[in-house]
Design a protein around this motif. Structure first.
Motif, PDB file in Angstrom:
ATOM      1  N   VAL A  50      49.205 112.136  42.458  1.00  0.00           N
ATOM      2  CA  VAL A  50      50.966 112.670  41.653  1.00  0.00           C
ATOM      3  C   VAL A  50      50.583 113.878  41.334  1.00  0.00           C
ATOM      4  O   VAL A  50      50.069 114.610  40.593  1.00  0.00           O
ATOM      5  N   ASN A  51      52.274 114.070  41.304  1.00  0.00           N
ATOM      6  CA  ASN A  51      52.405 115.853  40.586  1.00  0.00           C
ATOM      7  C   ASN A  51      53.912 115.404  40.166  1.00  0.00           C
ATOM      8  O   ASN A  51      54.641 114.280  40.156  1.00  0.00           O
ATOM      9  N   THR A  53      56.861 116.882  38.078  1.00  0.00           N
ATOM     10  CA  THR A  53      57.469 118.092  37.171  1.00  0.00           C
ATOM     11  C   THR A  53      57.773 118.178  36.323  1.00  0.00           C
ATOM     12  O   THR A  53      58.391 117.418  35.844  1.00  0.00           O
ATOM     13  N   THR A  58      54.880 122.562  37.492  1.00  0.00           N
ATOM     14  CA  THR A  58      54.402 121.397  38.334  1.00  0.00           C
ATOM     15  C   THR A  58      52.763 121.019  37.710  1.00  0.00           C
ATOM     16  O   THR A  58      52.188 121.853  37.886  1.00  0.00           O
ATOM     17  N   THR A  89      59.986 114.441  35.887  1.00  0.00           N
ATOM     18  CA  THR A  89      59.937 113.764  37.401  1.00  0.00           C
ATOM     19  C   THR A  89      58.102 113.394  37.725  1.00  0.00           C
ATOM     20  O   THR A  89      57.516 114.736  37.973  1.00  0.00           O
ATOM     21  N   THR A  91      56.178 112.099  41.533  1.00  0.00           N
ATOM     22  CA  THR A  91      56.565 112.201  42.803  1.00  0.00           C
ATOM     23  C   THR A  91      54.547 111.479  43.635  1.00  0.00           C
ATOM     24  O   THR A  91      54.060 112.611  42.971  1.00  0.00           O
ATOM     25  N   SER A  92      54.813 110.847  44.170  1.00  0.00           N
ATOM     26  CA  SER A  92      53.557 110.449  45.363  1.00  0.00           C
ATOM     27  C   SER A  92      53.770 109.902  45.966  1.00  0.00           C
ATOM     28  O   SER A  92      55.528 110.399  46.939  1.00  0.00           O
ATOM     29  N   GLY A  95      56.708 108.008  46.744  1.00  0.00           N
ATOM     30  CA  GLY A  95      57.567 107.734  46.469  1.00  0.00           C
ATOM     31  C   GLY A  95      58.132 109.021  45.108  1.00  0.00           C
ATOM     32  O   GLY A  95      57.352 109.483  44.613  1.00  0.00           O
ATOM     33  N   THR A  96      59.162 109.189  44.054  1.00  0.00           N
ATOM     34  CA  THR A  96      59.277 109.737  43.110  1.00  0.00           C
ATOM     35  C   THR A  96      60.284 108.788  41.866  1.00  0.00           C
ATOM     36  O   THR A  96      60.912 107.823  42.077  1.00  0.00           O
ATOM     37  N   THR A  98      61.477 109.589  37.742  1.00  0.00           N
ATOM     38  CA  THR A  98      61.996 110.245  36.286  1.00  0.00           C
ATOM     39  C   THR A  98      61.706 109.853  34.983  1.00  0.00           C
ATOM     40  O   THR A  98      61.657 108.171  35.017  1.00  0.00           O
TER      41      THR A  98
END
Length: 443
Positions: A50-51, A53, A58, A89, A91-92, A95-96, A98
């Motif tokens: 998982v990242n 933003t 990031t 946000t 992301t993995s 999906g994404t 927010t």
């Protein structure tokens, strides 16, 4: 019936396995501002990376197994003091997701029993107060649902009010629902001074004792112990030891907070003998566990409380002799805060705010505006370091005890320290009259 149950179980399982934020998070929320750093966390299937933003940066989240195929992820954001809204946000491979309209400010947790649960619509001048909330869009509100658990739960079992922008509608949700009047008036008064976002997290339940909000570790400090999980599988009663700590405090520990405010004690007035231990122990325990879990909440975060207001009337049989004992115990038997036992603790005096004609019972005074104002004055001094704000009453420095018996002599105590006034907390002999003289010294 069977088909409905199967569908419900499938839906619940799917919801838990999805890539998502923990249910405490949501659009319009407030995260703790700099110098502290805020955490965000949630769940992802199969421990996928998982990242995050945020503000052009990031951040890689730490992902750990959480049982089965589900994993938990957590990330710490850079310290931020900007007052403009952000979008965060995550992301993995799944999906994404927010969070929109996120503000950074001070996050305060509000807890206790019914006088904290008491809502703005129940307070004096309710319609005017609700309308005024529209002028405070940078105060954001969150209310946990009333839930109890025999064991600590990682995430809130339910949410009463997701993060919401303050408005007449979100402050005026109805009696005993949302939003807490004491919490709202405290936060509003703080905002008027600091002029940056304030997040208010309301987690309380009427009629509950301090033991319900205390962990087993805190209770053990006072010789109290929780029973093991009940074998009958029934939901626990909210007045049982640690069940609200498990369900309504423990799930919040990963969040970074500025401090907490507390309005409770009535439920302990019937047996107040240990409150001078259990209340300070709960504060210590909350601080230690919040620091350990979030890593970024102060280990000495400011903690405010409301003194119990007068209860009943001169002609009422509802007078409780335990109330004065609780008031004294709220200060760890010092009679004032902060003190050596309760550091960074502040109090709103409410003894004079009794409301014998309250339609909600005299135990529930409607003047929560003064409660919030007094809490905020003390909070400005203790939590925000404002040395110019006056928030307390006079400190007695001379006490004279006069005996009615001619064989006894009067005794005078001058230049008393604050701790010295514990001598007046013990029952005085029937032939002894006491007179406390106030001097020009303030605390």
């Amino acid at each position: 019936m069977v088909k409905v149950l199967v569908l419900l179980l499938l839906y619940t399982s799917a919801a838990r396995a999805a890539f998502r934020f923990a249910n405490y998070y949501g659009d319009h929320m407030v995260l703790q501002r700099a110098p502290a750093q805020a955490n965000i966390w949630g769940y992802v299937d199969e421990c996928a990376a998982v990242n995050i933003t945020f503000n052009s940066a990031t951040i890689s989240a730490t992902v750990t197994p959480d049982g089965g195929t589900e994993c938990r992820w957590i990330a710490t954001l850079p310290a931020t003091d900007a007052v403009t809204p952000f979008t965060i946000t995550a992301t993995s491979l799944q999906g994404t997701i927010t969070l929109a309209d996120v503000l950074f400010g001070d996050v305060w947790v509000c807890s206790g029993q019914s006088n904290m649960q008491f809502t703005v619509p129940q307070a004096f001048n309710a319609s005017e107060e609700e309308a005024l909330a529209d002028k405070y869009p940078n105060i954001r509100l969150f209310t946990a649902a009333l839930m109890a658990s025999d064991t600590p739960v990682e995430e809130l079992l339910a949410v009463e009010q997701p993060w919401s922008v303050a408005s007449a509608k979100t402050v005026g949700g109805g009696n005993w629902t949302y939003f807490s009047a004491s919490c709202w008036f405290y936060g509003r008064n703080i905002y008027d001074v600091v002029q940056y976002p304030i997040g208010l997290v309301d987690t309380d339940w009427g009629g509950t004792p301090v033991e319900a909000w205390s962990s087993p570790d805190a209770l053990a400090k006072c010789g109290k112990y929780t029973s093991s999980r009940k074998a009958d599988g029934k939901a626990p009663s909210p007045d049982q030891p640690s069940v609200l700590w498990n369900a309504m405090i423990y799930p919040l520990l990963n969040m970074t907070i500025k401090g907490a405010v507390w309005y409770q004690g009535e439920a302990n007035a019937g047996d107040p003998s240990t409150y001078n231990c259990t209340f300070p122990a709960m504060i210590d325990d909350w601080r230690g566990k919040w620091k350990n879990a979030s890593q970024h909440t102060s280990s000495l975060f400011p903690f405010g409380f409301v003194q119990l207001a007068a209860y009943g009337s001169d002609n009422s049989s509802s007078f409780s002799p335990g109330f004065p004992v609780i008031r004294w115990a709220q200060t760890a038997d010092y009679g004032f805060v902060p003190n050596p036992r309760l550091r960074a603790v502040f109090m709103a005096v409410a003894m004079d705010l009794g409301d014998p004609s309250s339609p909600f019972g005299s135990i529930h005074p409607r003047d929560k505006q003064d409660v919030g104002l007094r809490l905020a004055l003390a909070g400005r001094a203790i939590a925000y370091g404002d040395s110019e704000v006056y928030f307390t009453g006079p400190l007695a420095t001379t006490a004279t005890m006069r005996y009615t018996s001619p064989s006894k002599h009067s005794q005078s105590y001058c230049n008393l320290s604050q701790k010295s006034f514990q001598i007046l907390s013990s029952p005085l002999p029937s032939l002894l009259l006491s007179q406390v003289l106030t001097c020009r010294r303030w605390w």
